[in-house]
Design an enzyme around this catalytic site. Structure first.
Site, PDB file in Angstrom:
ATOM      1  N   CYS A 161      17.577 -30.146 -21.674  1.00  0.00           N
ATOM      2  CA  CYS A 161      16.596 -29.676 -22.198  1.00  0.00           C
ATOM      3  C   CYS A 161      16.644 -28.320 -23.143  1.00  0.00           C
ATOM      4  O   CYS A 161      16.443 -28.267 -24.280  1.00  0.00           O
ATOM      5  CB  CYS A 161      15.062 -29.588 -21.603  1.00  0.00           C
ATOM      6  SG  CYS A 161      14.499 -31.429 -21.198  1.00  0.00           S
TER       7      CYS A 161
HETATM    8  C1  UDX Z   1      13.859 -27.711 -17.576  1.00  0.00           C
HETATM    9  C2  UDX Z   1      12.138 -27.476 -17.309  1.00  0.00           C
HETATM   10  O1  UDX Z   1      12.248 -26.444 -16.093  1.00  0.00           O
HETATM   11  C3  UDX Z   1      11.109 -28.308 -17.386  1.00  0.00           C
HETATM   12  O2  UDX Z   1       9.834 -27.993 -17.450  1.00  0.00           O
HETATM   13  C4  UDX Z   1      11.350 -29.165 -18.686  1.00  0.00           C
HETATM   14  O3  UDX Z   1      10.460 -30.295 -18.727  1.00  0.00           O
HETATM   15  C5  UDX Z   1      12.773 -29.863 -18.827  1.00  0.00           C
HETATM   16  O4  UDX Z   1      13.898 -28.582 -18.719  1.00  0.00           O
HETATM   17  P1  UDX Z   1      15.424 -29.050 -16.094  1.00  0.00           P
HETATM   18  O5  UDX Z   1      16.463 -29.289 -17.289  1.00  0.00           O
HETATM   19  O6  UDX Z   1      15.092 -30.197 -14.993  1.00  0.00           O
HETATM   20  O7  UDX Z   1      14.170 -28.556 -16.469  1.00  0.00           O
HETATM   21  O8  UDX Z   1      16.001 -27.935 -14.955  1.00  0.00           O
HETATM   22  P2  UDX Z   1      15.623 -26.412 -14.485  1.00  0.00           P
HETATM   23  O9  UDX Z   1      15.278 -26.649 -13.041  1.00  0.00           O
HETATM   24  O10 UDX Z   1      14.567 -25.808 -15.131  1.00  0.00           O
HETATM   25  O11 UDX Z   1      16.851 -25.629 -14.802  1.00  0.00           O
HETATM   26  C6  UDX Z   1      17.671 -25.377 -16.135  1.00  0.00           C
HETATM   27  C7  UDX Z   1      18.865 -24.602 -15.655  1.00  0.00           C
HETATM   28  O12 UDX Z   1      18.547 -23.282 -15.558  1.00  0.00           O
HETATM   29  C8  UDX Z   1      19.643 -25.073 -14.598  1.00  0.00           C
HETATM   30  O13 UDX Z   1      21.136 -24.994 -14.976  1.00  0.00           O
HETATM   31  C9  UDX Z   1      19.565 -24.177 -13.512  1.00  0.00           C
HETATM   32  O14 UDX Z   1      20.461 -23.871 -12.611  1.00  0.00           O
HETATM   33  C10 UDX Z   1      19.250 -22.947 -14.528  1.00  0.00           C
HETATM   34  N1  UDX Z   1      18.489 -21.896 -13.640  1.00  0.00           N
HETATM   35  C11 UDX Z   1      17.360 -22.021 -13.143  1.00  0.00           C
HETATM   36  C12 UDX Z   1      19.129 -20.724 -13.621  1.00  0.00           C
HETATM   37  O15 UDX Z   1      20.254 -20.442 -13.754  1.00  0.00           O
HETATM   38  N2  UDX Z   1      18.427 -19.599 -12.778  1.00  0.00           N
HETATM   39  C13 UDX Z   1      17.266 -19.680 -12.289  1.00  0.00           C
HETATM   40  O16 UDX Z   1      16.740 -18.895 -11.844  1.00  0.00           O
HETATM   41  C14 UDX Z   1      16.524 -20.906 -12.673  1.00  0.00           C
END
Ligand code: UDX
Length: 439
Positions: free
Chosen positions: A263
């Protein structure tokens, strides 16, 4: 019946609402009905099985059945075009097919756009295609709403059952009230706050939400890169301290190798492209994306700090998925890091508990894959931690010492306690040089 569709359908059915999942892929319907959920998501398969057994969830490739329901959610994918702009072809096809299916229906039918679409899509493309193919007008015979989802991979079912809000964008009272009624049935007395707005605002809420979260990650990664230059400073402490300010909040402040997933990047590109077409250049968002892209090379810089040249060095990459507990490698930072390593002549061996089949499909024979973490580490000159899997977290300093040729470790997910790795060559994102003082 992709990710959002299947999780949403299973959640509706689990609350006693009869639901039919429709997908053009015949095999998928059959799989949902008889076999196993076609994607890995905690709780999904059990929920699917129970709902199918109770005859609350059905699946088919026959769109005409939509006419026998009250409400249809459009949950098709909205990928990127080569220039980053949104590709609405699945939306167009699904809307057209749905309109054809509804053309002979006599009662009211509500259509809800759940797919992530740029502002104006519901009232533009969807309305146009729906009215043309159904030969009906939105208002009296058809309802139309935008209702974005905020599901995260790995907790999608929980997120569907306990959302922090429901956003309903509509042009008319009837469609908004029909959708609210459905959600009242779903959530009972625990109905989350409902934000009523226009379709365009609802569409922008989804992009704003992802843009904010991704920007928070690029922000903390920027602070991490600065913290690394300062003796005795760890970005974890900075994140903890600023996170206590309720205006900032503690979540999405984990520094790492950069965000991935299906996303954030895709939606950012669509939003940037949309905005530029409206003659506004969203500088901040371009910087967020560029910072994220560069973060992978920061990981490789840490490996070079330990090894000097990476040419012909054996590098073990532990973790490939974009976050733990998924086999999804879409836009994963691991792929960017591996590409940098290969360019620098390193020999890469990778391990992931779930994502190896997907990685093999993407990188073909560019890397070796190991059966477990220990065999990935065997004979390696450097290990790079790319995903925070529990089983990678459980590795001890002695595991690295025992298996690696040279115990050089780059902890790009900050999962280890630096003190426990003090006897090894250990560098972590966001960790400044040690001063020897314990805090
Ligand atoms: C995201 C949104 O959170 C969600 O609301 C939307 O509907 C779809 O996109 P998702 O792609 O499942 O969800 O992953 P998410 O848990 O948000 O993490 C995204 C990325 O950010 C991951 O690679 C994660 O490792 C990274 N991340 C997240 C960080 O590097 N640090 C953080 O503190 C949080």
């Amino acid at each position: 019946m992709g990710y959002v569709g299947l999780c949403t359908a299973a959640a509706f059915a689990s609350r006693g609402i009869r639901t039919i999942g429709i997908d053009i892929d015949e095999g998928r319907g059959e799989q949902i009905h008889r076999g196993k959920a076609p994607l890995h998501e905690p709780q999904l398969n059990t929920m699917r099985k129970n709902a199918v057994k109770k005859k609350l969830l059905d699946a088919t490739s026959e769109i005409s059945v939509a006419a026998n329901t009250n409400t249809t959610f459009l949950t098709v994918g909205t990928p990127s075009q080569p220039d980053g702009s949104i590709d609405l072809s699945h939306i167009k096809n699904a809307t057209e097919d749905l309109g054809n299916a509804l053309s002979d229906k006599s009662g009211y039918h509500l259509v809800v756009v759940k797919s992530t679409v740029v502002p104006g899509t519901t009232n533009g493309t969807v309305k146009r295609f729906l009215e043309q193919s159904s030969r009906k007008t939105i208002g009296s015979e058809l309802g139309l709403c935008s209702n974005p989802e905020f599901l995260k991979e790995g907790t999608a079912i929980d997120d569907a059952l306990h959302p922090d809000k429901i956003v309903i964008g509509s042009n008319d009272k009837r469609s908004a009230s029909e959708l609210t009624k459905l959600y009242r049935r779903f959530y009972g007395s625990k109905l989350p706050p409902v934000i009523m707005t226009s379709p365009e605002a609802a569409e922008l809420v989804k992009y704003a939400s992802n843009a904010f979260l991704a920007t928070k990650v690029s922000f903390i990664n920027t602070i991490a890169n600065i913290a690394e230059q300062i003796p005795g400073v760890d970005v974890g402490t900075i994140a903890e301290a600023i996170g206590l300010d309720p205006r900032i909040g503690p979540q999405f402040l984990k520094a790492g190798p950069g965000y991935g997933g299906s996303c954030f990047h895709k939606d950012f590109q669509a939003l940037i492209n949309y905005s530029q077409n409206k003659n506004y250049d969203p500088l901040l968002f371009r910087a967020t994306e560029e910072t994220n892209e560069q973060q992978a090379s920061r990981v490789v810089v840490l490996a070079e700090k330990l090894l000097g040249s990476l040419s012909s060095k054996r590098v073990a990459v532990l973790g490939l998925s974009f976050k733990k507990d998924t086999d999804d490698i879409r836009e994963a930072a691991s792929i960017r890091v591996i590409n940098h390593l290969k360019k620098k002549g390193a020999q890469v061996v990778a391990y992931d508990p779930m994502a190896i089949p997907n990685t093999k499909k993407k990188l073909l024979d560019q890397i070796d894959c190991a059966e477990n973490a220990h065999s990935a580490l065997k004979g390696a000159d450097c290990a790079i931690i790319m995903t925070e899997w529990n089983q990678i977290r459980k590795l001890k300093a002695k595991d690295f010492q025992a298996y690696m040729k040279n115990p050089n470790i780059v902890d790009a997910r900050r999962i280890y306690n630096p003190e426990e790795f003090s006897g090894l060559n250990y560098l972590s994102i966001g960790l400044g040089p040690s001063t020897g003082t314990k805090y």
